[in-house]
Design a protein around this motif. Sequence first.
Motif, PDB file in Angstrom:
ATOM      1  N   LEU A 560       0.835  -1.186   0.000  1.00 61.83           N
ATOM      2  CA  LEU A 560       0.000   0.000   0.000  1.00 61.83           C
ATOM      3  C   LEU A 560       0.873   1.239   0.000  1.00 61.83           C
ATOM      4  O   LEU A 560       1.870   1.303   0.734  1.00 61.83           O
ATOM      5  N   GLU A 561       0.510   2.213  -0.829  1.00 66.05           N
ATOM      6  CA  GLU A 561       1.166   3.516  -0.846  1.00 66.05           C
ATOM      7  C   GLU A 561       0.144   4.593  -0.484  1.00 66.05           C
ATOM      8  O   GLU A 561      -0.996   4.565  -0.970  1.00 66.05           O
ATOM      9  N   LEU A 562       0.562   5.542   0.370  1.00 65.58           N
ATOM     10  CA  LEU A 562      -0.245   6.699   0.712  1.00 65.58           C
ATOM     11  C   LEU A 562       0.608   7.952   0.558  1.00 65.58           C
ATOM     12  O   LEU A 562       1.813   7.927   0.878  1.00 65.58           O
ATOM     13  N   TRP A 563       0.014   9.017   0.064  1.00 67.08           N
ATOM     14  CA  TRP A 563       0.777  10.258  -0.048  1.00 67.08           C
ATOM     15  C   TRP A 563      -0.146  11.463   0.077  1.00 67.08           C
ATOM     16  O   TRP A 563      -1.349  11.397  -0.191  1.00 67.08           O
ATOM     17  N   ALA A 564       0.457  12.592   0.502  1.00 66.78           N
ATOM     18  CA  ALA A 564      -0.294  13.842   0.673  1.00 66.78           C
ATOM     19  C   ALA A 564       0.625  15.014   0.397  1.00 66.78           C
ATOM     20  O   ALA A 564       1.814  14.992   0.746  1.00 66.78           O
ATOM     21  N   ARG A 565       0.079  16.040  -0.262  1.00 71.84           N
ATOM     22  CA  ARG A 565       0.777  17.296  -0.523  1.00 71.84           C
ATOM     23  C   ARG A 565      -0.160  18.431  -0.118  1.00 71.84           C
ATOM     24  O   ARG A 565      -1.277  18.513  -0.621  1.00 71.84           O
ATOM     25  N   TRP A 566       0.292  19.310   0.782  1.00 74.71           N
ATOM     26  CA  TRP A 566      -0.554  20.402   1.265  1.00 74.71           C
ATOM     27  C   TRP A 566       0.216  21.710   1.179  1.00 74.71           C
ATOM     28  O   TRP A 566       1.356  21.798   1.648  1.00 74.71           O
ATOM     29  N   THR A 567      -0.381  22.706   0.565  1.00 72.19           N
ATOM     30  CA  THR A 567       0.226  24.025   0.432  1.00 72.19           C
ATOM     31  C   THR A 567      -0.714  25.037   1.074  1.00 72.19           C
ATOM     32  O   THR A 567      -1.547  25.658   0.402  1.00 72.19           O
ATOM     33  N   PRO A 568      -0.627  25.224   2.388  1.00 75.11           N
ATOM     34  CA  PRO A 568      -1.538  26.144   3.063  1.00 75.11           C
ATOM     35  C   PRO A 568      -1.255  27.607   2.765  1.00 75.11           C
ATOM     36  O   PRO A 568      -2.130  28.460   2.954  1.00 75.11           O
ATOM     37  N   ALA A 569      -0.032  27.902   2.315  1.00 78.93           N
ATOM     38  CA  ALA A 569       0.343  29.277   1.980  1.00 78.93           C
ATOM     39  C   ALA A 569       1.407  29.227   0.911  1.00 78.93           C
ATOM     40  O   ALA A 569       2.064  28.200   0.694  1.00 78.93           O
ATOM     41  N   ALA A 570       1.592  30.367   0.233  1.00 78.75           N
ATOM     42  CA  ALA A 570       2.570  30.400  -0.854  1.00 78.75           C
ATOM     43  C   ALA A 570       3.976  30.100  -0.351  1.00 78.75           C
ATOM     44  O   ALA A 570       4.807  29.575  -1.087  1.00 78.75           O
ATOM     45  N   ALA A 571       4.244  30.393   0.920  1.00 79.69           N
ATOM     46  CA  ALA A 571       5.591  30.213   1.457  1.00 79.69           C
ATOM     47  C   ALA A 571       5.783  28.870   2.146  1.00 79.69           C
ATOM     48  O   ALA A 571       6.863  28.598   2.666  1.00 79.69           O
ATOM     49  N   LEU A 572       4.760  28.012   2.157  1.00 81.93           N
ATOM     50  CA  LEU A 572       4.866  26.754   2.891  1.00 81.93           C
ATOM     51  C   LEU A 572       4.194  25.624   2.136  1.00 81.93           C
ATOM     52  O   LEU A 572       3.044  25.750   1.708  1.00 81.93           O
ATOM     53  N   SER A 573       4.906  24.519   1.974  1.00 82.60           N
ATOM     54  CA  SER A 573       4.314  23.297   1.428  1.00 82.60           C
ATOM     55  C   SER A 573       4.809  22.122   2.256  1.00 82.60           C
ATOM     56  O   SER A 573       5.964  22.089   2.699  1.00 82.60           O
ATOM     57  N   LEU A 574       3.916  21.146   2.469  1.00 84.92           N
ATOM     58  CA  LEU A 574       4.206  19.989   3.298  1.00 84.92           C
ATOM     59  C   LEU A 574       3.919  18.718   2.507  1.00 84.92           C
ATOM     60  O   LEU A 574       2.974  18.669   1.713  1.00 84.92           O
ATOM     61  N   THR A 575       4.717  17.685   2.720  1.00 86.53           N
ATOM     62  CA  THR A 575       4.521  16.407   2.025  1.00 86.53           C
ATOM     63  C   THR A 575       4.626  15.259   3.027  1.00 86.53           C
ATOM     64  O   THR A 575       5.353  15.353   4.023  1.00 86.53           O
ATOM     65  N   ALA A 576       3.885  14.197   2.753  1.00 87.53           N
ATOM     66  CA  ALA A 576       3.961  12.989   3.569  1.00 87.53           C
ATOM     67  C   ALA A 576       3.749  11.791   2.655  1.00 87.53           C
ATOM     68  O   ALA A 576       2.840  11.796   1.814  1.00 87.53           O
ATOM     69  N   ASP A 577       4.583  10.765   2.804  1.00 89.18           N
ATOM     70  CA  ASP A 577       4.502   9.550   1.993  1.00 89.18           C
ATOM     71  C   ASP A 577       4.723   8.348   2.888  1.00 89.18           C
ATOM     72  O   ASP A 577       5.552   8.380   3.811  1.00 89.18           O
ATOM     73  N   TYR A 578       3.989   7.287   2.597  1.00 86.13           N
ATOM     74  CA  TYR A 578       4.123   6.052   3.368  1.00 86.13           C
ATOM     75  C   TYR A 578       4.027   4.862   2.418  1.00 86.13           C
ATOM     76  O   TYR A 578       3.210   4.854   1.488  1.00 86.13           O
ATOM     77  N   GLN A 604       9.511  -3.511   5.737  1.00 88.80           N
ATOM     78  CA  GLN A 604       8.055  -3.603   5.620  1.00 88.80           C
ATOM     79  C   GLN A 604       7.407  -2.217   5.658  1.00 88.80           C
ATOM     80  O   GLN A 604       6.353  -2.009   5.059  1.00 88.80           O
ATOM     81  N   HIS A 605       8.047  -1.273   6.341  1.00 91.86           N
ATOM     82  CA  HIS A 605       7.487   0.070   6.478  1.00 91.86           C
ATOM     83  C   HIS A 605       8.539   1.106   6.101  1.00 91.86           C
ATOM     84  O   HIS A 605       9.677   1.052   6.581  1.00 91.86           O
ATOM     85  N   VAL A 606       8.144   2.058   5.260  1.00 94.86           N
ATOM     86  CA  VAL A 606       8.984   3.197   4.904  1.00 94.86           C
ATOM     87  C   VAL A 606       8.092   4.434   4.888  1.00 94.86           C
ATOM     88  O   VAL A 606       6.971   4.385   4.367  1.00 94.86           O
ATOM     89  N   ALA A 607       8.587   5.530   5.448  1.00 92.92           N
ATOM     90  CA  ALA A 607       7.817   6.766   5.446  1.00 92.92           C
ATOM     91  C   ALA A 607       8.757   7.942   5.235  1.00 92.92           C
ATOM     92  O   ALA A 607       9.949   7.870   5.575  1.00 92.92           O
ATOM     93  N   ALA A 608       8.234   9.005   4.662  1.00 92.32           N
ATOM     94  CA  ALA A 608       9.016  10.222   4.444  1.00 92.32           C
ATOM     95  C   ALA A 608       8.112  11.426   4.639  1.00 92.32           C
ATOM     96  O   ALA A 608       6.966  11.451   4.180  1.00 92.32           O
ATOM     97  N   PHE A 609       8.639  12.429   5.334  1.00 88.40           N
ATOM     98  CA  PHE A 609       7.929  13.677   5.560  1.00 88.40           C
ATOM     99  C   PHE A 609       8.856  14.819   5.154  1.00 88.40           C
ATOM    100  O   PHE A 609      10.043  14.818   5.502  1.00 88.40           O
ATOM    101  N   GLY A 610       8.333  15.779   4.422  1.00 96.07           N
ATOM    102  CA  GLY A 610       9.161  16.870   3.950  1.00 96.07           C
ATOM    103  C   GLY A 610       8.410  18.184   3.946  1.00 96.07           C
ATOM    104  O   GLY A 610       7.181  18.238   4.085  1.00 96.07           O
ATOM    105  N   ALA A 611       9.145  19.259   3.791  1.00101.48           N
ATOM    106  CA  ALA A 611       8.540  20.587   3.760  1.00101.48           C
ATOM    107  C   ALA A 611       9.445  21.525   2.980  1.00101.48           C
ATOM    108  O   ALA A 611      10.661  21.279   2.822  1.00101.48           O
ATOM    109  N   SER A 612       8.852  22.582   2.485  1.00 98.55           N
ATOM    110  CA  SER A 612       9.595  23.711   1.931  1.00 98.55           C
ATOM    111  C   SER A 612       8.957  24.964   2.512  1.00 98.55           C
ATOM    112  O   SER A 612       7.767  25.220   2.299  1.00 98.55           O
TER     113      SER A 612
END
Length: 699
Positions: A560-578, A604-612
């Motif tokens: 199973l793969e899950l991912w999310a990209r959220w840009t609440p403001a022009a100066a901030l973006s967040l990512t999450a992947d599992y 069995q499990h890999v996850a990554a969280f990132g931001a700009s």
Amino acid sequence: MPSAPLRPVLLLLALAGGLPLAAQTIVLPTVVISAARTAEAPDQVPFSVALLSGDQLRASPAATPDGALRAVPGFSLFRRSDSLSANPTAQGVSLRGLGPSGASRSLVLLDGVPLNDPFGGWVAWSKVPREALAGAEVVRGGGATAWGNAALGGIVQLLTETAPTRDSSRGIPAGRLAVAGGSFATHRAEVVVNQPVGAGTFQFSARDFATDGFHLVTPEDRGAIDRPAASEHRWFAGRWRQEISPGTQLSVTARTYDEDRNNGTPYQQNSSREDFASVSLARQPGADFAWEALAYAQDQSFASTFSSVNPTRTAETPASNQFAVPATAYGAAWTGVWKSTPDARTSAGLDWRRVRGETREHYTYSAGAFTRERVAGGTQEIAGLFALHERALAPGLRATLGGRLDAWRELAGHRRETERATGNVLRHDTYADRDGVEFSPSAGLVWAAAPGWRVRAAAQHAFRRPTLNELYRPFRVGNVITEANAALATERATSAELGVDYASPTLALGAAVFWNDLRDAVGNVTLHRGPGSFPIVGFVPAGGLGRQRLNLDRTRVQGLELWARWTPAAALSLTADYLYNDATVRVARAAPALAGRRLAQVPQHVAAFGASWSPARAVTLTPRVRFLGRQFEDDENLLRLGAALIVDLGASYQLTEKVELFLNAENLTDERIETGRSADGLVNTGTPRLVLGGVRCAW
């Protein structure tokens, strides 16, 4: 250093690149070219695709290109080490854990040309530019119909920037220079320059890199013989691009590369050399037809030494000297695209690749000298043709159907072993030529279920022929002896996935379940434990293992793969992947005890969280946190590698419009990243805290 035939060419390119070109802004639509070998919108691709821009790759806190790609949890090398410290033979790519090995089960491309080593299938990541990259595409579970051999797990393609032949709004910066230095006396410099000359454009790029490296063995296991894994590499590349007629462009590329590495002890070292050239012709899209043709040639050599270290790690004994591995690769391809209606498109083409290589090595060390010599190798040739058709079946519903036919053959397989002192022939095997035909179909559906929502389903069948290295070359690392197998069967994988995506201007979400049935996977199977003399592998010392490359009848990789990209403001973006990955051996008649075991080197499990985040106008922070679950080092699941939580941080400050200061901290908390564990308990580790700072200039 560059070989003599290429030095004058590269010198001219460097001189030509010394003149400035007005920088312009790139505004291009986002497309994916790796899934079907032609440009298509990402929302029309039925397979999972991760797109990374050149700016994202440059901003990554990782020190290496493959390290930057680890932001995609489904991407990994054979081991947890990246190319900063890993032996080149362990730099094969695995996507979604599909049977990792030193030979990639995923096809890695640089501008449409395979980076997979002709002899061994691994990938020399230090050849990849960073400053000249336009982006990267990671197609998980797809692409085999378009590309053929080795694309079982998918495609990784790195694309370089292409300078225009005429002034236009699609121009790229005239040049970019990055210089950095930091931990372990690491320093690198890379430059790319674009210069119009007459009716065409020269692009010159180069890199120089060196590091004193870090110890690979944990402090509690380390002995007097252990050394930091120092390395250095450099390459020069030049590209000429010209419009030879309206809509038709010619590109000629040349590259020369060399690398030297120390692998942790005084004796264990390796070196790589390569000269490469390619030429391509591309006809830009007209009303309903476009095409591209490519031809390339690669000549390379590789050398490597291995040793056996005593239990107290105070001395080492040479185990083998792979003093020369010459290899050549030639290839050609043609791809055409027909657009019959606004909602239908067909792409088709053919390609051919021929590789030849052999290992030349000394082995059996006695009384201060190697007493035997081995020469083993052969020729491998694969030619294929493919067709893919895409069509809208109804409003919001699009289908893709394709098929590919490949013919392969292996010629002149040989293995000769002699006594060095007398010339007495100990073994002289010549293997019968082999050939076969493979069919690689694929199908996909994409349904725009509602505004912003997309449901997709895809399936493919793929194959990989074992490399020349797997077929013909036995090897020894420490006291682990692995025998080759010229009778290895073709690997075949049937893959399927079902995914759902949502996208809005500020939020993107996705989930996919995937399933892979891999038949006849090539594995290093443990047959004997030393001490003693055994069939096939010969003498195995105390504490050693005797292995052979064998086909495992059936392995299953699903998850199973899950991912999310959220840009609440022009100066901030967040990512999450599992990524959840269940990779197990189902049937292994050659070693029945392996049935039910997890595949080695697959967590069995890999996850990554990132931001700009840009807290101020000139400041950008790019933190990244990665979690790697526990995994096994060996096929028998006896040697466990611990979990790791890795924190990286990138920071940049825009000093002026053209000058940027940057700081990259990899493994900021100095986490222990276990990369290897031997039967006697010795543990190897990956990159400790690594801090590099530098400056990047663009003009």
